[in-house]
Design an enzyme around this catalytic site. Structure first.
Site, mmCIF file in Angstrom:
data_model
loop_
_atom_site.group_PDB
_atom_site.id
_atom_site.type_symbol
_atom_site.label_atom_id
_atom_site.label_comp_id
_atom_site.label_asym_id
_atom_site.label_seq_id
_atom_site.Cartn_x
_atom_site.Cartn_y
_atom_site.Cartn_z
ATOM 1 N N SER A 120 89.834 23.113 54.764
ATOM 2 C CA SER A 120 89.841 23.619 56.010
ATOM 3 C C SER A 120 90.092 21.935 56.707
ATOM 4 O O SER A 120 90.342 21.491 56.649
ATOM 5 C CB SER A 120 88.772 25.268 56.754
ATOM 6 O OG SER A 120 89.487 25.099 58.100
ATOM 7 N N ASP B 2 94.678 21.414 61.329
ATOM 8 C CA ASP B 2 93.555 21.040 60.221
ATOM 9 C C ASP B 2 94.463 21.159 58.698
ATOM 10 O O ASP B 2 95.796 21.789 58.567
ATOM 11 C CB ASP B 2 92.353 21.419 60.302
ATOM 12 C CG ASP B 2 92.638 23.366 60.163
ATOM 13 O OD1 ASP B 2 94.100 23.670 59.837
ATOM 14 O OD2 ASP B 2 91.302 23.855 60.361
ATOM 15 N N ASP C 177 94.465 23.831 56.972
ATOM 16 C CA ASP C 177 95.387 25.429 56.365
ATOM 17 C C ASP C 177 95.696 24.873 57.058
ATOM 18 O O ASP C 177 96.350 26.737 57.150
ATOM 19 C CB ASP C 177 94.258 25.067 55.268
ATOM 20 C CG ASP C 177 93.009 25.880 55.971
ATOM 21 O OD1 ASP C 177 92.473 25.041 57.196
ATOM 22 O OD2 ASP C 177 92.921 26.825 56.415
ATOM 23 N N ASP D 72 95.627 26.830 59.752
ATOM 24 C CA ASP D 72 94.629 27.393 60.993
ATOM 25 C C ASP D 72 93.609 26.825 62.548
ATOM 26 O O ASP D 72 93.923 28.240 63.616
ATOM 27 C CB ASP D 72 94.244 28.712 60.414
ATOM 28 C CG ASP D 72 92.782 27.988 59.988
ATOM 29 O OD1 ASP D 72 92.732 27.004 60.224
ATOM 30 O OD2 ASP D 72 92.094 28.449 59.158
#
Length: 462
Positions: free
Chosen positions: A106, A250, A252, A254
Site C-alpha cells: 500500500s 498510493d 495500490d 485504494d
C-alpha cells in the site's frame, strides 16, 4: 522487527533473516497458510484464486513465489499481473474465485511488500479468519498436492479495462457530462499501477491528462503516502499547467487525494466528503466512516437527511457497519472511497469518476468546492511509552476523566466534545498511543492534542 503479521495479512521489508523480514521463506509460508485455509473450508473442491500486484520492485519475485505456492497446493491461479487492489477485488467475484491475494504494501516505501488477503466476495477477511490463517502458518499444517493434482495458471491482463468499464457503467457516473467540460487534470501515479489505470480512466471520460510519475517501475519518486509534505511536485505542476485539479493515488490505488486548482491540498479527509455529497444529492441514505475520520462527513450526511455512524478503524470494520446500516457510501478519511453500488472496497477509480461527475454539474472551481464544505482541521500525533507502561490502564483513566462527555470505546477511546474531538488508540505492534484530534481551526486541534498528551504523561508519570 520489520515483519508484521496481522489478521489482514503479512507485511515486511524485503531481505534479511527469516521471521524478521519478508523473506522468500516467509512469503511461501504465508501463501501456504492462506491456500490451506481455503482448502480446509472447501474440502474436495477445485479452488481458484485471483492474484495481482502493484509495481514495486520486489513485486515479480514475491508474485512468482506466491503463485507457485498456490499451484503446489493444487489451487488454480488467475494471474492479473500488474494491477490494483480494487481491480483484484472486482475480479474475484467476476471469476467466481474462492479468494484473492493482492501483493502490495500500500502506502509503505519501496523496501516493503505484503500479502493482502480476500474472501470469495473480493472483500478483506474477517478478524477470526485472519487469526486462523496465522495459526496455520505457525503450525505449518500444509498438505501439498501430488504431481497429477497441481494447480494451473491462467494469465488475464484485461482486468484494468474491465474495472474501468465497471466504473463508467455506474448510474451516477456521467462520462458525457464530464467530457463536455474539457477538464485538464494532473496525475501523480507514484510510478506504480495508478500511473497506468487512472490516465486510462480519464482519457475514456474525455479529460486531458498531464502525467507525473506514471511509469510503473516501482521507483517511488517520493514517499508514497499521499500526504501534503510529500506532494510538492504535483502542487506546483497543477498551477503551472493551469489544470482544473490534481489526482494523487498510493501504489495500490485504494487511497485518493486531490489537489485544488490553486495548488493547495483539497484534503484527503475531504475526498470522501465530496464524493458523498454528490452521491447523497442523487440517492439519499446513510453513510459510515471510521472513528478517526472527519466530522465533516456527518455534517454533509445530516444536510442530506441521512444517518451517519462511525466504525472502528480498519476497512473490514467500515464495511461491516456499512452493511449493517445499509449505507450507500462510506470509507476512511485517508482518501478511501467505498461505494457498494460498485463493490465493498476502497476504490480510487470510483472516487475519481464520482468527483468528476460532481464537478461537471457545478459552476465552481475545485478550490471553491472545498471552501463550500464544513471547515475542520486535524492534528495527528503519537506518544511513545516504555513497554512497562500499561496502555490499557491509561485509556481507562482518560475514559474516567472525561466520563461526562460523549465517549465511544469500541476502538480505543474517542471523546466527542461539542466542537472538537480526540481519538486515542494503542498500537498493536509497539508501545505507543496514537492521538488524533479535530477542531474548527488548526490551532485548536493542535492545542487539544498537546493538552491530551500532557494529561497522558501525568497519568503515566513520564
Amino acid at each position: 522487527m520489520t515483519l508484521i503479521k496481522s489478521i489482514s495479512g503479512i507485511r515486511g521489508t524485503i531481505g534479511g533473516k527469516v521471521g524478521d523480514n519478508l523473506t522468500p521463506v516467509d512469503a511461501v509460508k504465508f501463501a501456504s497458510a492462506y491456500g490451506s485455509f481455503l482448502k480446509n473450508n472447501k474440502a474436495g473442491k477445485k479452488l481458484k484464486v485471483v492474484i495481482g500486484r502493484d509495481a514495486r520492485i520486489s513485486g515479480p519475485m514475491i508474485h512468482n513465489l506466491v503463485v507457485n505456492t498456490l499451484i503446489g497446493l493444487g489451487i488454480d491461479v488467475i494471474d492479473l499481473g500488474l494491477s490494483t487492489t480494487p481491480t483484484v477485488e472486482i475480479a474475484v467475484p467476476l471469476e467466481h474465485a474462492d479468494g484473492g491475494i493482492i501483493l502490495t504494501a500500500s502506502h509503505n516505501p519501496k523496501q516493503w511488500n505484503a500479502l493482502k488477503l480476500l474472501n470469495e466476495k473480493g472483500e478483506f477477511l474477517s478478524g477470526k479468519e485472519g487469526e486462523l490463517i496465522l495459526e496455520i502458518a505457525e503450525s505449518e499444517a500444509f498438505d501439498f498436492s501430488d504431481v497429477d493434482s497441481l494447480g494451473e495458471i491462467t494469465v488475464n491482463d484485461a482486468y484494468m479495462d474491465i474495472h474501468i468499464d465497471e466504473v463508467l457503467n455506474l448510474p451516477l457516473v456521467d462520462a458525457e457530462a464530464v467530457a463536455k467540460r474539457k477538464f485538464k487534470v494532473v496525475v501523480d501515479g507514484v510510478n506504480s499501477s495508478g500511473g497506468v489505470i487512472i490516465p486510462m480512466l480519464l482519457e475514456q471520460m474525455g479529460v486531458e491528462c498531464v502525467k507525473l510519475y506514471c511509469e510503473p517501475n516501482g521507483h517511488f519518486p517520493h514517499n508514497p503516502e499521499p500526504l501534503k509534505e510529500h506532494l510538492g511536485d504535483i502542487c506546483k505542476l497543477v498551477v503551472e499547467e493551469k489544470a482544473d485539479f490534481g489526482i494523487v493515488v498510493d501504489p495500490d490505488v485504494d487511497r485518493l487525494a486531490f489537489i485544488s486548482n490553486d495548488g493547495e491540498m483539497f484534503g484527503e479527509e475531504y475526498t470522501l466528503v465530496a464524493c458523498a455529497d454528490y452521491v447523497l444529492s442523487k440517492t439519499p441514505g446513510n453513510t459510515v466512516s471510521n472513528m478517526s475520520s472527519s466530522r465533516a462527513l456527518r455534517d454533509i450526511t445530516n444536510k442530506h437527511n441521512g444517518s451517519y455512524q462511525a466504525s472502528a478503524v480498519g476497512e473490514v470494520n467500515v464495511v461491516s457497519l456499512m452493511k449493517a446500516t445499509n449505507a450507500i457510501i462510506g470509507g476512511e478519511g485517508n482518501g478511501g472511497i467505498i461505494y457498494p453500488e460498485s463493490h465493498y472496497g476502497r476504490d480510487s477509480l470510483v472516487g475519481v469518476a464520482l468527483f468528476l461527475t460532481h464537478l461537471a454539474s457545478l459552476d465552481m472551481t475545485v478550490a471553491e468546492l472545498r471552501a463550500s464544505y464544513p471547515q475542520y482541521y486535524m492534528s495527528k500525533n503519537k506518544i511513545e511509552l516504555t513497554p512497562q507502561i500499561d496502555v490499557d490502564a491509561i485509556l481507562e483513566a482518560m475514559t474516567e476523566k472525561y466520563k461526562a462527555e460523549d465517549i465511544t470505546t469500541i476502538d480505543g477511546v474517542k471523546i466527542d466534545f461539542p466542537t472538537e474531538w480526540v481519538h486515542l488508540r494503542k498500537s498493536n505492534t509497539e508501545p505507543i498511543i496514537r492521538i488524533y484530534t479535530e477542531a474548527p481551526t488548526q490551532e485548536a486541534a493542535d492545542a487539544l492534542a498537546f493538552r491530551i498528551i500532557d494529561e497522558i504523561k501525568a497519568i503515566a508519570n513520564i
